[in-house]
Design a protein around this motif. Structure first.
Motif, PDB file in Angstrom:
ATOM      1  N   SER A 174       0.823  -1.215   0.000  1.00  0.00           N
ATOM      2  CA  SER A 174       0.000   0.000   0.000  1.00  0.00           C
ATOM      3  C   SER A 174       0.855   1.263   0.000  1.00  0.00           C
ATOM      4  O   SER A 174       0.613   2.198  -0.769  1.00  0.00           O
ATOM      5  N   TYR A 175       1.858   1.284   0.862  1.00  0.00           N
ATOM      6  CA  TYR A 175       2.682   2.482   0.979  1.00  0.00           C
ATOM      7  C   TYR A 175       3.595   2.696  -0.218  1.00  0.00           C
ATOM      8  O   TYR A 175       3.825   3.830  -0.636  1.00  0.00           O
ATOM      9  N   VAL A 176       4.121   1.609  -0.768  1.00  0.00           N
ATOM     10  CA  VAL A 176       5.024   1.776  -1.909  1.00  0.00           C
ATOM     11  C   VAL A 176       4.256   2.260  -3.136  1.00  0.00           C
ATOM     12  O   VAL A 176       4.766   3.065  -3.930  1.00  0.00           O
ATOM     13  N   THR A 177       3.004   1.823  -3.296  1.00  0.00           N
ATOM     14  CA  THR A 177       2.203   2.322  -4.407  1.00  0.00           C
ATOM     15  C   THR A 177       1.823   3.780  -4.204  1.00  0.00           C
ATOM     16  O   THR A 177       1.789   4.564  -5.157  1.00  0.00           O
ATOM     17  N   LEU A 178       1.578   4.167  -2.947  1.00  0.00           N
ATOM     18  CA  LEU A 178       1.243   5.567  -2.677  1.00  0.00           C
ATOM     19  C   LEU A 178       2.448   6.467  -2.928  1.00  0.00           C
ATOM     20  O   LEU A 178       2.313   7.548  -3.517  1.00  0.00           O
ATOM     21  N   GLU A 179       3.631   6.004  -2.491  1.00  0.00           N
ATOM     22  CA  GLU A 179       4.843   6.785  -2.758  1.00  0.00           C
ATOM     23  C   GLU A 179       5.041   6.977  -4.261  1.00  0.00           C
ATOM     24  O   GLU A 179       5.291   8.088  -4.734  1.00  0.00           O
ATOM     25  N   ALA A 180       4.906   5.888  -5.009  1.00  0.00           N
ATOM     26  CA  ALA A 180       5.094   5.977  -6.464  1.00  0.00           C
ATOM     27  C   ALA A 180       4.048   6.888  -7.097  1.00  0.00           C
ATOM     28  O   ALA A 180       4.342   7.679  -7.993  1.00  0.00           O
ATOM     29  N   GLY A 181       2.807   6.802  -6.611  1.00  0.00           N
ATOM     30  CA  GLY A 181       1.732   7.582  -7.201  1.00  0.00           C
ATOM     31  C   GLY A 181       1.952   9.076  -7.105  1.00  0.00           C
ATOM     32  O   GLY A 181       1.626   9.822  -8.039  1.00  0.00           O
ATOM     33  N   VAL A 182       2.538   9.538  -6.000  1.00  0.00           N
ATOM     34  CA  VAL A 182       2.726  10.981  -5.816  1.00  0.00           C
ATOM     35  C   VAL A 182       3.734  11.542  -6.816  1.00  0.00           C
ATOM     36  O   VAL A 182       3.714  12.734  -7.122  1.00  0.00           O
ATOM     37  N   PHE A 183       4.609  10.697  -7.374  1.00  0.00           N
ATOM     38  CA  PHE A 183       5.500  11.164  -8.436  1.00  0.00           C
ATOM     39  C   PHE A 183       4.682  11.641  -9.643  1.00  0.00           C
ATOM     40  O   PHE A 183       5.131  12.502 -10.400  1.00  0.00           O
ATOM     41  N   GLY A 184       3.479  11.073  -9.807  1.00  0.00           N
ATOM     42  CA  GLY A 184       2.601  11.506 -10.889  1.00  0.00           C
ATOM     43  C   GLY A 184       2.022  12.884 -10.668  1.00  0.00           C
ATOM     44  O   GLY A 184       1.507  13.509 -11.605  1.00  0.00           O
ATOM     45  N   LEU A 185       2.100  13.387  -9.425  1.00  0.00           N
ATOM     46  CA  LEU A 185       1.661  14.754  -9.124  1.00  0.00           C
ATOM     47  C   LEU A 185       2.815  15.740  -9.185  1.00  0.00           C
ATOM     48  O   LEU A 185       2.681  16.839  -9.712  1.00  0.00           O
ATOM     49  N   ILE A 186       3.972  15.323  -8.658  1.00  0.00           N
ATOM     50  CA  ILE A 186       5.076  16.272  -8.567  1.00  0.00           C
ATOM     51  C   ILE A 186       5.702  16.552  -9.924  1.00  0.00           C
ATOM     52  O   ILE A 186       6.198  17.656 -10.170  1.00  0.00           O
ATOM     53  N   GLY A 187       5.662  15.568 -10.836  1.00  0.00           N
ATOM     54  CA  GLY A 187       6.213  15.806 -12.168  1.00  0.00           C
ATOM     55  C   GLY A 187       5.505  16.940 -12.891  1.00  0.00           C
ATOM     56  O   GLY A 187       6.131  17.953 -13.260  1.00  0.00           O
ATOM     57  N   PRO A 188       4.189  16.844 -13.083  1.00  0.00           N
ATOM     58  CA  PRO A 188       3.453  17.947 -13.719  1.00  0.00           C
ATOM     59  C   PRO A 188       3.486  19.229 -12.897  1.00  0.00           C
ATOM     60  O   PRO A 188       3.518  20.332 -13.450  1.00  0.00           O
ATOM     61  N   GLY A 189       3.486  19.101 -11.548  1.00  0.00           N
ATOM     62  CA  GLY A 189       3.505  20.293 -10.704  1.00  0.00           C
ATOM     63  C   GLY A 189       4.787  21.088 -10.856  1.00  0.00           C
ATOM     64  O   GLY A 189       4.768  22.319 -10.956  1.00  0.00           O
ATOM     65  N   LEU A 190       5.907  20.382 -10.904  1.00  0.00           N
ATOM     66  CA  LEU A 190       7.192  21.058 -11.069  1.00  0.00           C
ATOM     67  C   LEU A 190       7.316  21.643 -12.476  1.00  0.00           C
ATOM     68  O   LEU A 190       7.857  22.747 -12.653  1.00  0.00           O
ATOM     69  N   ASP A 191       6.806  20.936 -13.451  1.00  0.00           N
ATOM     70  CA  ASP A 191       6.834  21.445 -14.823  1.00  0.00           C
ATOM     71  C   ASP A 191       6.022  22.740 -14.932  1.00  0.00           C
ATOM     72  O   ASP A 191       6.474  23.729 -15.519  1.00  0.00           O
ATOM     73  N   ALA A 192       4.814  22.743 -14.351  1.00  0.00           N
ATOM     74  CA  ALA A 192       3.963  23.937 -14.401  1.00  0.00           C
ATOM     75  C   ALA A 192       4.623  25.111 -13.684  1.00  0.00           C
ATOM     76  O   ALA A 192       4.545  26.260 -14.135  1.00  0.00           O
ATOM     77  N   LEU A 193       5.291  24.829 -12.564  1.00  0.00           N
ATOM     78  CA  LEU A 193       5.972  25.887 -11.826  1.00  0.00           C
ATOM     79  C   LEU A 193       7.072  26.526 -12.672  1.00  0.00           C
ATOM     80  O   LEU A 193       7.170  27.760 -12.780  1.00  0.00           O
ATOM     81  N   LEU A 194       7.912  25.681 -13.285  1.00  0.00           N
ATOM     82  CA  LEU A 194       9.029  26.202 -14.077  1.00  0.00           C
ATOM     83  C   LEU A 194       8.556  26.890 -15.348  1.00  0.00           C
ATOM     84  O   LEU A 194       9.150  27.887 -15.779  1.00  0.00           O
ATOM     85  N   VAL A 195       7.480  26.377 -15.934  1.00  0.00           N
ATOM     86  CA  VAL A 195       6.920  27.031 -17.127  1.00  0.00           C
ATOM     87  C   VAL A 195       6.464  28.448 -16.788  1.00  0.00           C
ATOM     88  O   VAL A 195       6.609  29.377 -17.596  1.00  0.00           O
ATOM     89  N   SER A 196       5.926  28.631 -15.572  1.00  0.00           N
ATOM     90  CA  SER A 196       5.466  29.967 -15.173  1.00  0.00           C
ATOM     91  C   SER A 196       6.618  30.964 -15.057  1.00  0.00           C
ATOM     92  O   SER A 196       6.405  32.165 -15.067  1.00  0.00           O
ATOM     93  N   TYR A 197       7.850  30.422 -14.968  1.00  0.00           N
ATOM     94  CA  TYR A 197       9.033  31.292 -14.917  1.00  0.00           C
ATOM     95  C   TYR A 197       9.777  31.310 -16.245  1.00  0.00           C
ATOM     96  O   TYR A 197      10.927  31.756 -16.309  1.00  0.00           O
ATOM     97  N   GLY A 198       9.137  30.808 -17.296  1.00  0.00           N
ATOM     98  CA  GLY A 198       9.714  30.893 -18.623  1.00  0.00           C
ATOM     99  C   GLY A 198      10.523  29.707 -19.067  1.00  0.00           C
ATOM    100  O   GLY A 198      11.099  29.720 -20.178  1.00  0.00           O
ATOM    101  N   VAL A 199      10.599  28.661 -18.284  1.00  0.00           N
ATOM    102  CA  VAL A 199      11.336  27.458 -18.679  1.00  0.00           C
ATOM    103  C   VAL A 199      10.480  26.633 -19.634  1.00  0.00           C
ATOM    104  O   VAL A 199       9.284  26.427 -19.365  1.00  0.00           O
ATOM    105  N   PRO A 200      11.033  26.154 -20.748  1.00  0.00           N
ATOM    106  CA  PRO A 200      10.248  25.335 -21.690  1.00  0.00           C
ATOM    107  C   PRO A 200       9.681  24.086 -21.006  1.00  0.00           C
ATOM    108  O   PRO A 200      10.339  23.488 -20.143  1.00  0.00           O
ATOM    109  N   SER A 201       8.481  23.709 -21.379  1.00  0.00           N
ATOM    110  CA  SER A 201       7.832  22.546 -20.788  1.00  0.00           C
ATOM    111  C   SER A 201       8.605  21.267 -21.100  1.00  0.00           C
ATOM    112  O   SER A 201       9.142  21.106 -22.204  1.00  0.00           O
TER     113      SER A 201
END
Length: 480
Positions: free
Chosen positions: A114-141
């Motif tokens: 249960s915990y290892v799947t939850l840990e892995a799943g959150v990578f699916g949130l942080i990837g797009p979240g970090l991309d959106a953050l950097l794009v807002s500062y002008g970094v290419p997606s």
């Protein structure tokens, strides 16, 4: 490794056994660890809009209070059993002590999964979240998996080293994200919201409106990980007191934070528009409200801290999973080498490496299968984890009652409230929660009935491994 009333070695004595973990975590260090796993800012930006949209609307904040009360009842029994459970195995050690070795071992495998799947799943949130953050500062997606891989490398490094380093990293990030949300809450309250402060949190008709079952579902998902205080007992300065206090403090703080912040978020847009806003703009609701009440600077701060919140969540769950692997290996349920601590860092270094490997495989599968990182990869894995953890909560509550029922002298010494009344009430509440989750499991895993059935089947298989391994290896996890 007996789980009977074996005295816990005082923290000031030297630890000569290289197989044990070491650390100097106090109450607040553990509180930071498990509260970070709950990802407070991530919850306010994710499950809260979902709970408002598809749950019970303006009454949703009250569901946090309901869930918090049930989990506090569970925690009363959980912490009552702590002094009698020396092993840092949390679910499997508690369930094994109360119900039996075979069930406890199955619980260990289910918790690990249960915990290892939850840990892995959150990578699916942080990837797009970090991309959106950097794009807002002008970094290419960039592809989401690129940022997930970067996060993976950092988490793997921190997980390899001593727990005190992770604790310091999590403390800084957690304080920052909680602070910005509390500032936002205060500004909303001072300004009186959009149309006055919301009354849904105290209005019975609002609390029972819509789909309160789904509201409870999203609320309980927000608490996952609080019980992991027990996993860190070997690295605590005073395990018996530290674990109990950290568990209670974590639950109270998380409950109040979620209830107040979700109420403030609804107040910010108004009772009349809350459901529509959460439905149409759920992904950006928190950022939009922050911009309206704290300006563009506040919006940028929220975006940054949203990413750091998810990072803290991943790091916390990585530490939890590594310690499950470590303790199961120490009990010979997994290869013994994984139960050896690092000579210098006193960390579960090999267990951490294995945890990273499993998470890495799940990430690669998600990328190769071209799964949407949020709608599929995260949602499916989080749905799986939610079922497993709530089942484990319920079994742990039953184990507390059983353990003390077999030892009337301890039950009398500890008191009926802590050993019987509170854990029974908490377990009954958790059974209700589990029913709600199973009823809505198809929704949680992307609307796929076969996948929902697969989730239940995989968890059942992990539990079945317990009796199987126990029979084949009679000395494994000698809990009884």
């Amino acid at each position: 490794m007996s789980l009977e009333t074996t005295p816990v070695r005082p923290a000031e004595e030297p630890h000569e056994d290289a197989g044990r973990l070491r650390g100097s975590l106090g109450v607040w260090s553990i509180v930071f660890m498990v509260t970070a796993a709950a990802s407070p800012l991530g919850v306010i930006g994710g499950p809260v809009p979902l709970g408002i949209a598809v749950g019970n609307g303006t009454g949703f904040p009250a569901t946090y209070l309901i869930a918090g009360v049930v989990l506090l009842l569970f925690a009363v029994g959980f912490t009552a059993l702590t002094p009698h459970v020396r092993d840092a195995g949390a679910f499997w050690s508690y369930i094994g002590a109360g119900i039996g070795r075979s069930v406890g071992l199955g619980a260990g495998f289910a918790a690990l999964l249960s915990y290892v799947t939850l840990e892995a799943g959150v990578f699916g949130l942080i990837g797009p979240g970090l991309d959106a953050l950097l794009v807002s500062y002008g970094v290419p997606s960039q592809p989401w998996w690129l940022y997930a891989a970067l996060t993976f490398a950092i988490v793997s490094f921190l997980g390899y080293r001593n727990i005190d380093l992770s604790g310091k990293v999590l403390a800084v990030g957690l304080l920052a994200e909680v602070a910005i949300v509390l500032v936002l809450d205060l500004v909303i309250v001072v300004r009186g919201g959009a149309d006055g402060l919301s009354t849904g949190i105290v209005d019975p008709s609002a609390i029972t409106s819509g789909a309160p079952g789904l509201g409870i579902l999203f609320a309980i998902l927000s608490f996952l990980g609080f019980e992991a205080t027990a996993v860190f007992r070997d690295e605590a300065r005073d395990p018996e007191r530290t674990v109990a206090r950290a568990t209670s403090i974590s639950l109270v703080l998380i409950t109040l934070f979620y209830a107040v912040s979700s109420w403030a978020l609804i107040s910010a847009v108004g009772d009349d528009d809350a459901v529509a806003q959460a439905t149409d703009n759920g992904a950006t609701l928190l950022a939009d409200v922050t911009r309206d009440y704290l300006g563009s600077a506040g919006e940028h701060i929220i975006q940054v801290l949203f990413v750091t919140s998810l990072f803290a969540c991943i790091l916390s769950f990585h530490n939890i999973v590594a310690r499950y692997v470590f303790t199961l290996a120490g009990g010979r349920a997994l290869p013994g080498r994984l139960g050896t601590a690092h000579e210098r860092h006193a960390s579960p270094h090999l267990a951490s490496v294995v945890t990273s490997a499993v998470v890495g495989v799940l990430l690669v599968i998600g990328v190769l299968a071209d799964l949407d990182p949020i709608a599929e990869f995260y949602t499916w894995l989080a749905g799986f984890a939610s079922v497993g953890v709530v089942v484990l909560y319920g079994l742990t509550g039953a184990a507390v009652v059983t353990y003390f029922a077999r030892r009337p002298e301890l039950r009398t010494q500890t008191g009926a409230w802590r050993t019987t009344v509170a854990p029974v009430l908490g377990t009954l509440g958790l059974i209700v929660f589990l029913g709600l989750i199973l009823q809505n499991l198809t929704t949680l895993v992307g609307g796929s009935t076969p996948l929902a059935i697969g989730v239940v089947a995989l968890l059942a298989l992990s539990f079945a491994l317990g009796p199987l391994v126990a029979r084949r290896r009679p000395g494994v996890l000698d809990l009884e």
